[in-house]
Design an enzyme around this catalytic site. Structure first.
Site, PDB file in Angstrom:
ATOM      1  N   GLU A  77       0.717  -1.075  -0.090  1.00 15.31           N
ATOM      2  CA  GLU A  77       0.108  -0.034  -0.016  1.00 15.31           C
ATOM      3  C   GLU A  77       0.817   1.208  -0.011  1.00 15.31           C
ATOM      4  O   GLU A  77       0.590   1.947   1.095  1.00 15.31           O
ATOM      5  CB  GLU A  77      -0.929  -0.010   1.348  1.00 15.31           C
ATOM      6  CG  GLU A  77      -1.849  -0.877   0.724  1.00 15.31           C
ATOM      7  CD  GLU A  77      -3.188  -1.145   1.877  1.00 15.31           C
ATOM      8  OE1 GLU A  77      -2.739  -0.035   3.057  1.00 15.31           O
ATOM      9  OE2 GLU A  77      -4.189  -2.145   2.114  1.00 15.31           O
ATOM     10  N   GLU A 113      -5.356  -8.539  -0.393  1.00 17.63           N
ATOM     11  CA  GLU A 113      -6.265  -7.822   1.068  1.00 17.63           C
ATOM     12  C   GLU A 113      -7.153  -7.914   0.371  1.00 17.63           C
ATOM     13  O   GLU A 113      -7.666  -7.210  -0.549  1.00 17.63           O
ATOM     14  CB  GLU A 113      -5.699  -6.798   1.104  1.00 17.63           C
ATOM     15  CG  GLU A 113      -4.261  -6.931   2.176  1.00 17.63           C
ATOM     16  CD  GLU A 113      -3.975  -5.892   2.808  1.00 17.63           C
ATOM     17  OE1 GLU A 113      -4.778  -5.293   3.210  1.00 17.63           O
ATOM     18  OE2 GLU A 113      -2.497  -5.254   3.281  1.00 17.63           O
TER      19      GLU A 113
END
Length: 496
Positions: free
Chosen positions: A175, A298
């Site tokens: 991320e 995720e």
């Protein structure tokens, strides 16, 4: 094709469903690692070298192919050298992302690799780009995988591990558009190129390098990463959570929700298909041979934390609604197996859409766990072509198909069909045509369903939601007339 019919083309195989689609994610977050997996050798909870025996037994039963660790946002503030050597001497740190608690680093590289060995699963290590150095990442790979004379290999041996580990999957950051550094895609693409240069293959250990990819529908991120660095990666990640509410102002309760919230949840999990298609189209532009895998590392439901718990621990209950999200998501991943090569549900224990919840020495299996147990038959099986024409349901102004389907054929020729009825009120009745199969056939089935749309397992009633035998079908040659109860996940096994 007539209405309310699903055709399973048992003789048309469309690639292999990578077992890693059934992967997991275990971050240093809340009670996911500490208490969930690691209790320490001195604990009264039965353990093997500090790892809970009950958890290991339960996880082995679902054939976990790969586990991503140590994060997540935690990965980009994790310095691996703090988590090796004698535990009493390991550096303590504050877990600033998740709850502000002290992380004692007792569960580090050796402990994680031990867990993977116990489960027979592949490690997927996520390296620190956000706050770490190239040297730090390079030395971690050397420490784990170098077989010979080197500072890191010698250090590993001093810490009790003589042979190098086999490590295939390595993520270069996490991320990086957000908690991993708030970077622009152009900047991260250049950093990725630099860092991955030093993520080396030692001996016969060949790394599969995964670049940190887009947040939901940030298609520009995928465009830039594929254009600038696609030839230097093996996988590109995507993160997407199913959230019925608003991420910042209130995601919604895991257990106290309305029928409208149910409908919104189903709409949003189905959005996964659009995201995969659109990101795939961009990847195809630069990688028409689909060499680079889409890694959805995720995914899952994200609700408000359970009342009375630390909001930074992301602890949520798990209902039949979560089971439907899992079943639909896995069907979508199966059906995109040409590009999707791994997916990692967030997370394994006590965090978000978990397989397992623990309370001290007590442990329960969630409805989501049971979906993974039912669906494990799809791992490494051949995806079958499916044609679907079923009723739609309309709720909250949106129209979605009532039934989600995927099908595969295993190495022994057995056909498995996973079916989800997304309607929380009405049965779904349709004909299932098994095209290309030889009569007669033998059909078996299991179903996960419940009376209430928020039904769940608790420590007081740990088996309230469990799979049972499915008998809601009649067989006529190679046709099945099927009735799926509302809010259900079903797995059929067909042999001819």
């Amino acid at each position: 094709m007539e209405n309310n019919q699903v055709i399973i083309n048992t003789d048309i195989e469309q690639g292999t469903i990578n077992k890693n689609i059934y992967g997991h994610f275990a971050e240093h977050l809340g009670r996911g690692i500490y208490e969930g997996i690691w209790v320490g050798e001195e604990s009264a909870i039965p353990n093997t070298n500090g790892i809970r025996n009950d958890v290991v037994a339960a996880l082995k039963n679902i054939n976990i192919p790969v586990i991503r660790w140590p994060g997540g946002c935690f990965a980009d503030e994790y310095h691996w050298k703090d988590g090796i050597g004698p535990r009493e001497g390991r550096k303590r740190m504050v877990n600033t992302h998740w709850g502000g608690l002290v992380e004692n680093n007792h569960f580090g590289t050796h402990e994680f690799m031990m867990l993977c060995d116990m489960l027979g699963t592949e490690p997927y290590i996520c390296g620190n780009v956000g706050s770490g150095t190239v040297q730090e990442m390079s030395e971690w790979v050397e420490y784990m995988t170098f077989d010979g004379e080197s500072p890191m290999a010698n250090w590993r041996q001093e810490n009790g591990r003589q042979e190098p580990w086999k490590v295939k999957y390595f993520g270069v950051g996490n991320e990086n558009w957000g908690c991993g550094g708030n970077m622009r895609p152009e900047y991260y693409a250049d950093l990725y190129r630099r860092y991955q240069t030093y993520v080396r293959n030692y001996g016969d250990n060949k790394l599969y390098k995964i670049a940190g990819g887009a947040n939901v529908d940030d298609y520009n991120w995928t465009e830039v990463l594929m254009r600038e660095a696609g030839h230097m990666m093996d996988g590109l990640s995507i993160h997407y959570y199913t959230i019925p509410g608003d991420f910042w102002t209130g995601k919604g309760s895991a257990t106290d929700f309305t029928e409208d919230e149910w409908a919104i949840t189903m709409q949003r999990v189905l959005h996964t298909d659009e995201l995969i298609r659109k990101h795939s189209n961009i990847m195809d532009k630069y990688d028409p041979d689909k060499r680079v895998g889409m890694i959805i590392d995720e995914w899952g439901t994200w609700f408000d934390a359970e009342p009375g718990t630390n909001p930074g621990f992301l602890y949520q209950q798990n209902t039949i609604r979560d089971a439907l999200v899992a079943g639909v998501s896995l069907n979508i991943f199966n059906n995109h197996c040409d590009r999707v090569q791994m997916a990692n549900i967030a997370q394994t224990i006590n965090v978000l859409q978990a397989m397992i919840l623990t309370d001290g020495a007590k442990m329960i299996l969630t409805p989501t766990y049971h979906v993974f147990e039912m669906y494990k038959v799809h791992q490494d099986a051949k995806k079958l072509a499916v044609d679907i024409n079923v009723d739609s349901i309309t709720s909250g102004g949106a129209t979605i198909p009532q039934v989600s389907v995927s099908a595969s054929k295993d190495k022994d020729g057995k056909v498995h069909i996973s079916l989800c009825n997304l309607d929380n009120q009405a049965d779904a009745t349709f004909t299932l045509n098994l095209r290309g199969i030889v009569d007669p056939i033998h059909v078996g089935g299991r179903i996960l369903t419940a009376e209430q749309m928020n039904a769940r397992n608790t420590f007081e009633e740990p088996t309230a939601v469990e799979p049972t035998a499915f008998t809601g079908f009649t067989v006529d040659g190679h046709n099945l007339r099927i009735t799926l109860p509302s809010k259900s996940v079903t797995l059929l096994a067909i042999e001819s």
